[in-house]
Design an enzyme around this catalytic site. Structure first.
Site, PDB file in Angstrom:
ATOM      1  N   LYS A 281       4.961  -4.783  -4.154  1.00  0.00           N
ATOM      2  CA  LYS A 281       6.332  -4.704  -3.656  1.00  0.00           C
ATOM      3  C   LYS A 281       6.332  -4.129  -2.244  1.00  0.00           C
ATOM      4  O   LYS A 281       5.362  -3.507  -1.839  1.00  0.00           O
ATOM      5  CB  LYS A 281       7.126  -3.782  -4.591  1.00  0.00           C
ATOM      6  CG  LYS A 281       8.540  -4.253  -4.841  1.00  0.00           C
ATOM      7  CD  LYS A 281       9.144  -3.481  -5.968  1.00  0.00           C
ATOM      8  CE  LYS A 281      10.613  -3.802  -6.110  1.00  0.00           C
ATOM      9  NZ  LYS A 281      10.876  -5.122  -6.679  1.00  0.00           N
TER      10      LYS A 281
ATOM     11  N   CYS B 163       0.848  -1.192   0.000  1.00  0.00           N
ATOM     12  CA  CYS B 163       0.000   0.000   0.000  1.00  0.00           C
ATOM     13  C   CYS B 163       0.877   1.233   0.000  1.00  0.00           C
ATOM     14  O   CYS B 163       1.907   1.299   0.655  1.00  0.00           O
ATOM     15  CB  CYS B 163      -0.966   0.019   1.171  1.00  0.00           C
ATOM     16  SG  CYS B 163      -1.025   1.545   2.083  1.00  0.00           S
TER      17      CYS B 163
HETATM   18  N1  GLU Z   1      -5.875  -3.592   5.693  1.00  0.00           N
HETATM   19  C1  GLU Z   1      -6.233  -2.517   4.824  1.00  0.00           C
HETATM   20  C2  GLU Z   1      -7.154  -2.952   3.716  1.00  0.00           C
HETATM   21  O1  GLU Z   1      -7.323  -4.118   3.451  1.00  0.00           O
HETATM   22  C3  GLU Z   1      -5.018  -1.812   4.255  1.00  0.00           C
HETATM   23  C4  GLU Z   1      -4.265  -2.657   3.304  1.00  0.00           C
HETATM   24  C5  GLU Z   1      -3.109  -1.921   2.658  1.00  0.00           C
HETATM   25  O2  GLU Z   1      -2.067  -1.812   3.331  1.00  0.00           O
HETATM   26  O3  GLU Z   1      -3.244  -1.538   1.494  1.00  0.00           O
HETATM   27  O4  GLU Z   1      -7.740  -2.100   3.109  1.00  0.00           O
END
Ligand code: GLU
Length: 577
Positions: free
Chosen positions: A572, A2
């Protein structure tokens, strides 16, 4: 995983954030979103494929490019997530492990998504009556698990870091918060590092606090004296092929290490009671290759571990142990946990990294930059061979033969430069054409090339979605040989070493059962149905043997209509466990 970018200042925040998200796309690309002072825009898919996005100018914005952990890839689950009133917007990286419990305590709130992340915006809302700053402090304290978030409320930003990366950029009357520097490097090189268990509130200035004590933390502004190499594709169609070709130069840069540092780390390895190499995925295979190299070159036993399994062994650590952590991004969650365990035991930590300023860099007693330059394709290529070059140097240095190791690697770098020519690529393309309908593939190796058989399998899996499996060649007759049938492609990674004859025999055994043998070797052999020539690289054969597989995986992906830069389900910088 993310990408997060937030901006507050005099420039058009929506533009800064959209550009930043494009730079962070490699960290997650199933959906993206942005919240400015006046609107929220979210889309499913890659930001790079979203065409021209028009958002009204704003002085404040937060953005996110997602790699979903909780909840499918939908518009509702894309970040930012709002509170019930729509005034608090949150982008979040990682996992809120206690989200079910928190959600139960917020039963009067209306949740719009299936994510764990949305609990953060509602938690802040719940506490907003005591003021935004206090609400952030209390909310941050309640979150369990490795994560980080940025919240926007009116004209203020706040961010908290609990195990996932965030860095604050300081410009002239402007502030940035991002998962990594690449998101704002074009705007400022001045940063304040947000450490784990710290939060920052940004109004007219940036104020840092400890999450545990709530006390103010003073921070230095650090000027990043590092120029990231261009992450542009140039004339190449994809980052992956560009980065494969970059290996013409990156090996030279990887070898060009501070010799006194190499010697001092080699001495640390010799003096340690137990050297533990830890890494995940491809970096884990580099650790394994290092174990073989140290055994072969230096007759020295070092241990390699898949970082996620290291907790089963971390009780071996003592103040005399040495951890060598390998990670391209320097943010890999499982490797960071191994480093935490090492620090708790008083062990020394050395890292091999490719991203400057990363969490691992700051958490280590010493580090080596492998100097591969920005690696944007999710699939690691040039960082892998650069890591292999550095561990090879260390193995030679540990027996006082650094110059010999260096010379070997310089020779190899020169030969790789020659090898990566258009004719070679054509020869690999032809092979890809022959293999494009195959859904299974096997790779065998022995000795220092056994870890590369495993690495080759990863390349083919992630890039070309092929069910590829790597084996120690000697293991075949203990099971996998049953899978071989007429035309089954099998890659044999061969070097001119003491196990060559056995490797050829194993290739023959597969051929006798109908297998189609692709030999990656310095010389042709009657066992091979297709030969990919590689330089005779001695103990550096893992470097030269993996490169043709990288290229084969790339061309197979193209022929299968896959985007080689953005493998399905992956991203990544793996910041979740
Ligand atoms: N746990 C969150 C989700 O599933 C954040 C995931 C991420 O780090 O993109 O939206």
């Amino acid at each position: 995983m993310c990408g997060i970018i937030a901006y507050k200042g005099w420039k058009d925040a929506s533009k800064v954030v959209l550009d930043g998200l494009k730079a962070l796309e490699y960290r997650g690309y199933d959906s993206w979103g942005i919240a400015t002072g006046s609107e929220v825009v979210k889309r499913v898919g890659r930001i790079g494929e979203s065409g021209n996005v028009v958002i009204s100018p704003s002085s404040i914005a937060i953005g996110h490019t997602r790699w979903s952990t909780h909840g499918p890839v939908t518009w509702q689950n894309a970040h930012p997530h709002l509170d019930c009133s729509g005034r608090v917007a949150v982008v979040h990286n990682g996992i809120v492990e206690n989200y079910q419990e928190l959600k139960a305590s917020l039963s009067s709130h209306r949740f719009a998504s299936d994510t764990d992340s949305e609990t953060v915006s509602h938690l802040i809302e719940e506490k907003l009556s005591i003021g935004f700053e206090q609400a952030i402090k209390e909310a941050a304290k309640l979150l369990k698990g490795r994560s980080a978030f940025v919240a926007k409320y009116e004209n203020r930003l706040a961010a908290a870091r609990k195990g996932a990366p965030l860095i604050v950029g300081i410009g002239r009357d402007e502030f940035f918060i991002a998962s990594d520097i690449s998101a704002f490097f074009n705007h400022t090189k001045n940063v304040q590092y947000l450490d784990d268990n710290e939060l920052v509130i940004i109004d007219e200035a940036a104020h840092f606090y400890s999450i545990d004590s709530g006390e103010k933390v003073s921070k230095r502004v650090v000027e990043i004296d590092w120029q990231p190499e261009s992450a542009e594709k140039g004339s190449y169609e994809h980052y992956l092929i560009k980065e494969i070709m970059d290996q013409k130069e990156t090996l030279y840069k990887a070898i060009n290490q501070d010799e006194s540092k190499i010697m001092s780390v080699a001495a640390d390895i010799n003096n340690a009671y137990g050297t533990f190499l830890v890494g995940c995925g491809t970096a884990g295979k580099v650790c394994m290759a290092a174990e073989y190299l140290f055994s072969k070159v230096a007759r020295k036993h070092v241990n390699s571990y898949v970082a996620s399994e290291f907790p089963n062994y971390s009780h071996y650590l003592t103040p005399k142990s040495l951890i060598i952590a390998v990670s391209q991004s320097g943010e890999t969650a499982d490797v960071l946990e191994a480093i935490d365990a090492a620090k708790k035991s008083g062990s020394k930590v050395i890292s091999l990294l490719n991203v400057f300023g990363s969490t691992m860099m700051r958490a280590s007693d010493q580090y080596f930059m492998v100097n591969a330059g920005a690696e944007r394709a999710v699939v690691s290529t040039k960082a892998t061979t650069a890591q292999l070059a550095v561990v090879t140097l260390l193995a030679y240095a540990s027996i006082g033969k650094l110059q010999e190791g260096k010379l070997l690697l310089l020779n190899v770098a020169e030969q790789v430069n020659d090898m990566l020519n258009p004719r070679y690529e054509e020869h690999i393309k032809k092979l890809a054409e022959m293999l494009k309908e195959r859904s299974d593939m096997y790779i065998i190796g022995r000795g220092i090339n056994y870890p590369m058989a495993l690495e080759a399998a990863i390349k083919l899996q992630e890039t070309a979605c092929i069910n590829a499996q790597g084996f120690a060649a000697g293991e075949l007759k203990h099971g996998p040989l049953a899978l071989i049938d007429e035309g089954t492609p099998c890659i044999a990674l061969v070097a001119n070493d003491s196990v060559k004859a056995e490797m050829i025999s194993n290739a023959m055994e597969i051929k006798a059962r109908g297998g189609f043998i692709i030999g990656i070797a310095p010389e042709n052999n009657e066992a091979f149905d297709y030969w990919l020539k590689v330089p005779d690289a001695g103990n550096a054969s893992p470097i030269v043997n993996i490169i043709p597989v990288q290229m084969l995986a790339y061309h197979l992906a193209l022929l299968k209509g896959l985007n080689p830069d953005y493998p399905r389900n992956l991203a990544k910088a793996v910041t979740v466990k």
